[in-house]
Write a protein that holds these residues in place. Structure first.
Motif, PDB file in Angstrom:
ATOM      1  N   LEU A 108      -4.577   5.635   2.767  1.00 53.24           N
ATOM      2  CA  LEU A 108      -3.959   4.372   2.398  1.00 53.24           C
ATOM      3  C   LEU A 108      -4.607   3.845   1.117  1.00 53.24           C
ATOM      4  O   LEU A 108      -5.818   3.643   1.065  1.00 53.24           O
ATOM      5  N   VAL A 109      -3.798   3.637   0.078  1.00 58.39           N
ATOM      6  CA  VAL A 109      -4.315   3.190  -1.216  1.00 58.39           C
ATOM      7  C   VAL A 109      -3.494   2.016  -1.733  1.00 58.39           C
ATOM      8  O   VAL A 109      -2.339   1.840  -1.364  1.00 58.39           O
ATOM      9  N   THR A 110      -4.091   1.229  -2.616  1.00 60.17           N
ATOM     10  CA  THR A 110      -3.361   0.141  -3.259  1.00 60.17           C
ATOM     11  C   THR A 110      -2.489   0.713  -4.367  1.00 60.17           C
ATOM     12  O   THR A 110      -2.714   1.832  -4.838  1.00 60.17           O
ATOM     13  N   LEU A 111      -1.523  -0.067  -4.816  1.00 66.23           N
ATOM     14  CA  LEU A 111      -0.621   0.394  -5.871  1.00 66.23           C
ATOM     15  C   LEU A 111      -1.343   0.661  -7.185  1.00 66.23           C
ATOM     16  O   LEU A 111      -0.942   1.523  -7.956  1.00 66.23           O
ATOM     17  N   ASP A 112      -2.398  -0.102  -7.454  1.00 62.09           N
ATOM     18  CA  ASP A 112      -3.106   0.032  -8.727  1.00 62.09           C
ATOM     19  C   ASP A 112      -4.284   0.997  -8.688  1.00 62.09           C
ATOM     20  O   ASP A 112      -4.932   1.225  -9.709  1.00 62.09           O
ATOM     21  N   TYR A 115       0.847  -1.192   0.000  1.00 61.60           N
ATOM     22  CA  TYR A 115       0.000   0.000   0.000  1.00 61.60           C
ATOM     23  C   TYR A 115       0.880   1.238   0.000  1.00 61.60           C
ATOM     24  O   TYR A 115       2.024   1.210   0.420  1.00 61.60           O
ATOM     25  N   VAL A 116       0.304   2.329  -0.476  1.00 62.54           N
ATOM     26  CA  VAL A 116       0.978   3.618  -0.484  1.00 62.54           C
ATOM     27  C   VAL A 116       0.177   4.547   0.425  1.00 62.54           C
ATOM     28  O   VAL A 116      -1.053   4.572   0.369  1.00 62.54           O
ATOM     29  N   LEU A 117       0.875   5.292   1.258  1.00 64.04           N
ATOM     30  CA  LEU A 117       0.213   6.269   2.112  1.00 64.04           C
ATOM     31  C   LEU A 117       0.255   7.620   1.413  1.00 64.04           C
ATOM     32  O   LEU A 117       1.310   8.203   1.208  1.00 64.04           O
ATOM     33  N   SER A 118      -0.908   8.102   1.027  1.00 56.04           N
ATOM     34  CA  SER A 118      -1.041   9.366   0.316  1.00 56.04           C
ATOM     35  C   SER A 118      -1.526  10.432   1.288  1.00 56.04           C
ATOM     36  O   SER A 118      -2.450  10.190   2.070  1.00 56.04           O
TER      37      SER A 118
END
Length: 53
Positions: free
Chosen positions: A42-46, A34-37
């Motif tokens: 918290l979002v998935t890579l895609d 996951y990426v923390l924006s």
């Protein structure tokens, strides 16, 4: 620097050498990444995201 167009989370910070190295490192062992924006949380890579400053 971020992209200027909507893109998956894994591509928004793709110009950052640190982001690319960290992603390459964790992709070998992790099942879910996951990426923390700052804007989207918290979002998935895609997950497609609109760019922001």
């Amino acid at each position: 620097m971020k992209t200027s167009y909507p893109a998956p989370a894994k591509e928004l910070d793709s110009v950052s050498p640190l982001f690319r190295k960290a992603l390459a490192y964790v992709q070998h062992d992790a099942e879910d990444i996951y990426v923390l924006s700052a804007k989207y949380g918290l979002v998935t890579l895609d997950q497609p995201l609109e760019p922001y400053e």
